[in-house]
Design an enzyme around this catalytic site. Sequence first.
Site, PDB file in Angstrom:
ATOM      1  N   ALA A  74       0.316  73.938  -5.394  1.00 23.55           N
ATOM      2  CA  ALA A  74      -0.982  73.842  -4.732  1.00 23.55           C
ATOM      3  C   ALA A  74      -2.126  74.050  -5.724  1.00 23.55           C
ATOM      4  O   ALA A  74      -2.453  75.190  -6.062  1.00 23.55           O
ATOM      5  CB  ALA A  74      -1.069  74.877  -3.609  1.00 23.55           C
ATOM      6  N   ASN A  92      -9.810  77.881  -7.077  1.00 21.36           N
ATOM      7  CA  ASN A  92      -8.609  77.479  -6.321  1.00 21.36           C
ATOM      8  C   ASN A  92      -7.338  77.688  -7.137  1.00 21.36           C
ATOM      9  O   ASN A  92      -6.381  78.301  -6.651  1.00 21.36           O
ATOM     10  CB  ASN A  92      -8.734  76.015  -5.912  1.00 21.36           C
ATOM     11  CG  ASN A  92      -7.567  75.557  -5.046  1.00 21.36           C
ATOM     12  OD1 ASN A  92      -7.207  76.220  -4.082  1.00 21.36           O
ATOM     13  ND2 ASN A  92      -6.963  74.449  -5.403  1.00 21.36           N
ATOM     14  N   TYR A 141      -9.391  71.973 -16.177  1.00 19.52           N
ATOM     15  CA  TYR A 141      -8.122  71.871 -15.446  1.00 19.52           C
ATOM     16  C   TYR A 141      -7.003  72.530 -16.265  1.00 19.52           C
ATOM     17  O   TYR A 141      -6.283  73.413 -15.771  1.00 19.52           O
ATOM     18  CB  TYR A 141      -7.799  70.396 -15.160  1.00 19.52           C
ATOM     19  CG  TYR A 141      -6.367  70.172 -14.762  1.00 19.52           C
ATOM     20  CD1 TYR A 141      -5.844  70.778 -13.617  1.00 19.52           C
ATOM     21  CD2 TYR A 141      -5.510  69.393 -15.549  1.00 19.52           C
ATOM     22  CE1 TYR A 141      -4.511  70.594 -13.261  1.00 19.52           C
ATOM     23  CE2 TYR A 141      -4.184  69.208 -15.202  1.00 19.52           C
ATOM     24  CZ  TYR A 141      -3.689  69.813 -14.058  1.00 19.52           C
ATOM     25  OH  TYR A 141      -2.374  69.645 -13.727  1.00 19.52           O
ATOM     26  N   PHE A 169       4.103  66.240 -18.221  1.00 14.44           N
ATOM     27  CA  PHE A 169       3.339  65.203 -18.894  1.00 14.44           C
ATOM     28  C   PHE A 169       2.880  64.249 -17.780  1.00 14.44           C
ATOM     29  O   PHE A 169       2.472  64.733 -16.736  1.00 14.44           O
ATOM     30  CB  PHE A 169       4.159  64.648 -20.062  1.00 14.44           C
ATOM     31  CG  PHE A 169       4.110  65.660 -21.219  1.00 14.44           C
ATOM     32  CD1 PHE A 169       4.681  66.928 -21.080  1.00 14.44           C
ATOM     33  CD2 PHE A 169       3.409  65.392 -22.371  1.00 14.44           C
ATOM     34  CE1 PHE A 169       4.563  67.899 -22.077  1.00 14.44           C
ATOM     35  CE2 PHE A 169       3.290  66.351 -23.384  1.00 14.44           C
ATOM     36  CZ  PHE A 169       3.862  67.601 -23.233  1.00 14.44           C
ATOM     37  N   ILE A 207     -10.281  50.436 -18.950  1.00 14.58           N
ATOM     38  CA  ILE A 207      -9.480  51.250 -19.883  1.00 14.58           C
ATOM     39  C   ILE A 207     -10.444  52.156 -20.645  1.00 14.58           C
ATOM     40  O   ILE A 207     -11.354  51.675 -21.338  1.00 14.58           O
ATOM     41  CB  ILE A 207      -8.677  50.351 -20.855  1.00 14.58           C
ATOM     42  CG1 ILE A 207      -7.669  49.504 -20.059  1.00 14.58           C
ATOM     43  CG2 ILE A 207      -7.971  51.203 -21.906  1.00 14.58           C
ATOM     44  CD1 ILE A 207      -6.797  48.607 -20.917  1.00 14.58           C
ATOM     45  N   ASP A 285     -10.241  63.756 -22.449  1.00 17.06           N
ATOM     46  CA  ASP A 285      -8.950  63.102 -22.690  1.00 17.06           C
ATOM     47  C   ASP A 285      -8.453  63.335 -24.117  1.00 17.06           C
ATOM     48  O   ASP A 285      -9.073  62.865 -25.066  1.00 17.06           O
ATOM     49  CB  ASP A 285      -9.092  61.577 -22.511  1.00 17.06           C
ATOM     50  CG  ASP A 285      -8.798  61.112 -21.108  1.00 17.06           C
ATOM     51  OD1 ASP A 285      -8.181  61.872 -20.342  1.00 17.06           O
ATOM     52  OD2 ASP A 285      -9.180  59.967 -20.787  1.00 17.06           O
TER      53      ASP A 285
END
Length: 329
Positions: A74, A92, A141, A169, A207, A285
């Site tokens: 979760a 969270n 994250y 991954f 992309i 990224d």
Amino acid sequence: MTVLVLGGAGYIGSHAVDRLIENGYDVTVIDNLITGHRASINKKAHFYEGDIRDEKFMNSVFDKEDIEGVIHFAAFSVVPESMKDPLKYFDNNTGGMIKLLEIMNDHNVKKIVFSSTAATYGEPKQIPIKETDPQVPTNPYGESKLAMEKIMHWADLAYGIKFVSLRYFNVAGAKDNGSIGEDHNPETHLIPIILQVAAGERDQLSIFGDDYPTKDGTNIRDYVHVIDLVDAHILALKYLSKGNDSDAFNLGSSNGFSNKEMLDAARKVTGKEIPAVMAPRRAGDPSTLIASSDKARNVLGWNPQYDDIEEIIKTAWNWKQQHSNGYEN
Ligand code: UDP
């Protein structure tokens, strides 16, 4: 005895619930249905709708069910969203973990399998990435998940709550028969977006970045099939049940595919043109993420079955063709 799956209505969680039930486990699911889908939960599971941060609700489930171990999915997991709203992720994901461990400790539940992520490594120092490599996330994250790993470590030392962190991954594909699959709203992940273009629901794929230091300039990722991934969770539960120590394992295929290669593979699988354009880099990224998964194979006995990227995309396409509006139809 039951296995509690937190986030069991999400993409990976629903496949885990289904697979646990196929393997004869009794399963309890908690999900707040913010991103999950009720229809994705195997009907044999006992389902409770509620939030991991809601202590009263969590206590009531732990009081009622005889929980032998927890699998914790979760969490919010969208990198770009975490860059825009990091506190949502720390609240969270990380806050939820603190609450969960308190309740587990109060109810003497001492085993947890945790969905961690390659994003805890950040920009890798070497490829393939090993579990012992530095963890320096490049986005909130990943940072929220790294904090969760660290919190579990100290909770183990203090309260004896044993954990396995599984660092995923890129997870992809769907159950073979297409009955459950990936359905995010809005969708941000590469394969489902490519398949939305293939299905004519989007005009084109953008992309994100073609100036990375990779063979064709686009990001390289390591894709693992969702069924292989959830099987590793069942192995991790068994590993903890045998009294083994807490540990962390990478879950990947050890093969890297560039975003352009993924597009080509999807064109082959679907037989569709799939228009694509180059777009600027997406914040947060890393250039290349490829796992070394030797440890999971050697220690957990993990033996992933899907080793062909086209086969993986085919299962996602099968789900997509059966569910053009995801779980809404
Ligand atoms: N990506 C892309 N276009 C999209 C979505 C994703 O080029 O519309 C790229 C993204 O920048 C990354 C790769 O696809 O290089 C995988 O992204 P995804 O969000 O699926 O997973 P992540 O690697 O962030 O966990």
